[in-house]
Design an enzyme around this catalytic site. Structure first.
Site, PDB file in Angstrom:
ATOM      1  N   GLY A   1       0.830  -1.213   0.000  1.00  0.00           N
ATOM      2  CA  GLY A   1       0.000   0.000   0.000  1.00  0.00           C
ATOM      3  C   GLY A   1       0.852   1.244   0.000  1.00  0.00           C
ATOM      4  O   GLY A   1       2.057   1.192  -0.250  1.00  0.00           O
ATOM      5  N   ASN A   2       0.231   2.382   0.241  1.00  0.00           N
ATOM      6  CA  ASN A   2       0.984   3.628   0.343  1.00  0.00           C
ATOM      7  C   ASN A   2       0.322   4.531   1.364  1.00  0.00           C
ATOM      8  O   ASN A   2      -0.715   4.189   1.948  1.00  0.00           O
ATOM      9  CB  ASN A   2       1.118   4.296  -1.033  1.00  0.00           C
ATOM     10  N   ARG A   3       0.895   5.712   1.585  1.00  0.00           N
ATOM     11  CA  ARG A   3       0.460   6.553   2.696  1.00  0.00           C
ATOM     12  C   ARG A   3      -0.743   7.446   2.380  1.00  0.00           C
ATOM     13  O   ARG A   3      -1.137   8.257   3.189  1.00  0.00           O
ATOM     14  CB  ARG A   3       1.618   7.447   3.148  1.00  0.00           C
ATOM     15  N   SER A   4      -1.313   7.328   1.207  1.00  0.00           N
ATOM     16  CA  SER A   4      -2.423   8.219   0.859  1.00  0.00           C
ATOM     17  C   SER A   4      -3.620   7.993   1.786  1.00  0.00           C
ATOM     18  O   SER A   4      -4.028   6.851   2.022  1.00  0.00           O
ATOM     19  CB  SER A   4      -2.852   7.960  -0.586  1.00  0.00           C
TER      20      SER A   4
END
Ligand code: CTP
Length: 420
Positions: free
Chosen positions: A214-217
């Protein structure tokens, strides 16, 4: 915003009917002319006398009035807005199917005014597909849904389904009137009649049954754009991986992976007037997700990645005439150069670029600072501001671009136009 506005307050038969009294008082205090309509069920929970005493007119509840043979058409035609709080599952079903068996549902069929419904019910009922499908139908028709809160419910249960706090309902009503009053909108803002697709959040690409890349968005910027577009009268669909509170009037489609987001966008974008790809889509995913949990004992996994589809680029390649396509660019260096490259490479009309390594900017923050480049050659730099302010400035720019009005785009107060 509410002063002098004629608001029909519909109250249906749920325990939260007592909160309609507080809502009525707040609307009257804000200067609205409140016309109360109660169903028979509502009057089992609170007395009509109480609501009559606080509202601007006595409570009406019958379709059959000797004094006024057609009360529903008069109520519906004269309303500037109708709010139903609480809205029970039964009411939502009747309204969605047009079953106008009582004064409130008949009034709702006889109005062209914006309608705000505020559901309240037990969690099991709220989650039932019948209720959710009725809500989806109503949303598709432009009804604004103020989602319930979580908390204590009738009978001591705790869960989702509690009527939204009166201040949240008043805020949603004020937003509708703000849209009505916005320039260019006789009945609902500059984007009235337009369909807007917004994506939000970071995609999750499964590694195995429990893990993902995933990512930090957080999705906050996309949600702010969706909220602002809906407040300006647009019909907004938000395709999101985030679980933030749904803004009033926005239809939400939840997805998880880049592939699911791609499928949703391919389906919805062809009929959208404006598409804003604010989501942080993974560029790579595990080539083969394992359907069970990988065990430590099996040794260090070797994860082979493959590229995901570039959703923005594929929308850019098949963009219908008249559509405005907006992409984002998350960068940590060379902001302007990279944004310019993405604008061209992805076939977008506008790129909103942010330096996600700068303090208070981008992922997870409530604030953002962006550089916006347009294919028409405009260039706008917005300094650190609330994501909702950035959303408002972006939509101003989109409206100007679509109407072909001249530069410079209207900057927010703390912006520094950098264009030549
Ligand atoms: N985007 C997309 N599909 C992808 C990757 C990105 O639709 N598979 C969209 C994003 O939603 C955003 C824009 O493309 O609107 C730019 O995303 P960004 O992550 O900044 O750029 P990338 O395309 O990933 O390019 P790079 O890795 O070179 O930064």
């Amino acid at each position: 915003m509410l002063a002098g506005r004629r608001v029909v307050l519909g109250v249906t038969g749920g325990i939260a009917a007592y909160k309609a009294i507080e809502l009525c008082r707040r609307l009257v205090d804000a200067g609205a002319h409140v016309v109360p309509v109660m169903t028979a069920g509502a009057q089992r929970f609170v007395g009509a006398t109480t609501l009559s005493a606080l509202a601007s007119e006595p409570v009406q509840s019958s379709l059959w009035s000797e004094a006024d043979p057609i009360p529903h058409t008069r109520l519906g035609q004269n309303a500037e807005l109708i709010v139903v709080a609480p809205a029970t599952a039964r009411f939502l079903s009747a309204y969605a199917t047009g079953y106008s068996h009582d004064l409130l549902t008949a009034t709702l069929l006889a109005t062209r005014a914006p309608v705000v419904v505020c559901p309240a019910m037990h969690t099991e009922m709220w989650e039932h597909p019948a209720v959710q499908e009725n809500l989806a139908t109503l949303r598709r028709r432009g009804v604004i849904v103020v989602e319930p809160d979580s908390g204590r419910l009738a009978g001591g249960d705790v869960g989702h389904g509690r009527l939204a706090a009166p201040e949240r309902i008043v805020a949603a009503i004020s937003e509708v009137f703000a849209a009505t009053d916005a320039p260019g909108g006789q009945a609902g803002g500059a984007l009235r009649g337009m369909s807007v697709l917004v994506t939000a959040g970071g995609t999750r690409e499964p590694i195995d049954a429990v893990r993902f890349i995933g990512n930090r968005s957080s999705g906050k910027q996309g949600y702010a754009i969706a909220a602002e577009a809906a407040a300006r009268g647009a019909e907004v669909t938000l395709v999101t991986t985030s679980n933030l509170a749904v803004p009033p009037g926005v239809s939400v489609e939840r997805v998880e992976t880049a592939a699911e987001m791609h499928a949703a966008c391919e389906r919805i974008a062809p009929t959208a007037d404006i598409v804003v790809m604010a989501a942080a889509v993974a560029d790579f995913r595990p080539a083969a997700a394992v359907d069970h949990k990988l065990k430590k004992a099996d040794g260090t996994p070797q994860i082979v990645l493959e590229p995901t589809p570039d959703i923005l680029a594929s929308l850019g390649a098949s963009k219908p005439a008249g559509q405005t396509l907006v992409g984002f660019a998350a960068e940590t260096s060379e902001l302007r150069a990279n944004a310019g490259l993405k604008l061209v490479a992805k076939g977008a009309d506008i790129i909103v670029a942010n330096d996600v390594s700068a303090p208070g900017v981008g992922f997870e923050h409530d604030t953002n600072a962006v550089l916006i480049l347009t294919a028409s050659g405009r260039d706008l730099s917005l300094g650190l501001g609330e994501k909702r302010e950035i959303a408002a400035a972006l939509l101003d720019l989109i409206v100007e671009e679509r109407s072909g009005t001249a530069e410079p785009a209207r900057p927010t107060e703390n912006s520094t136009p950098t264009g030549a």
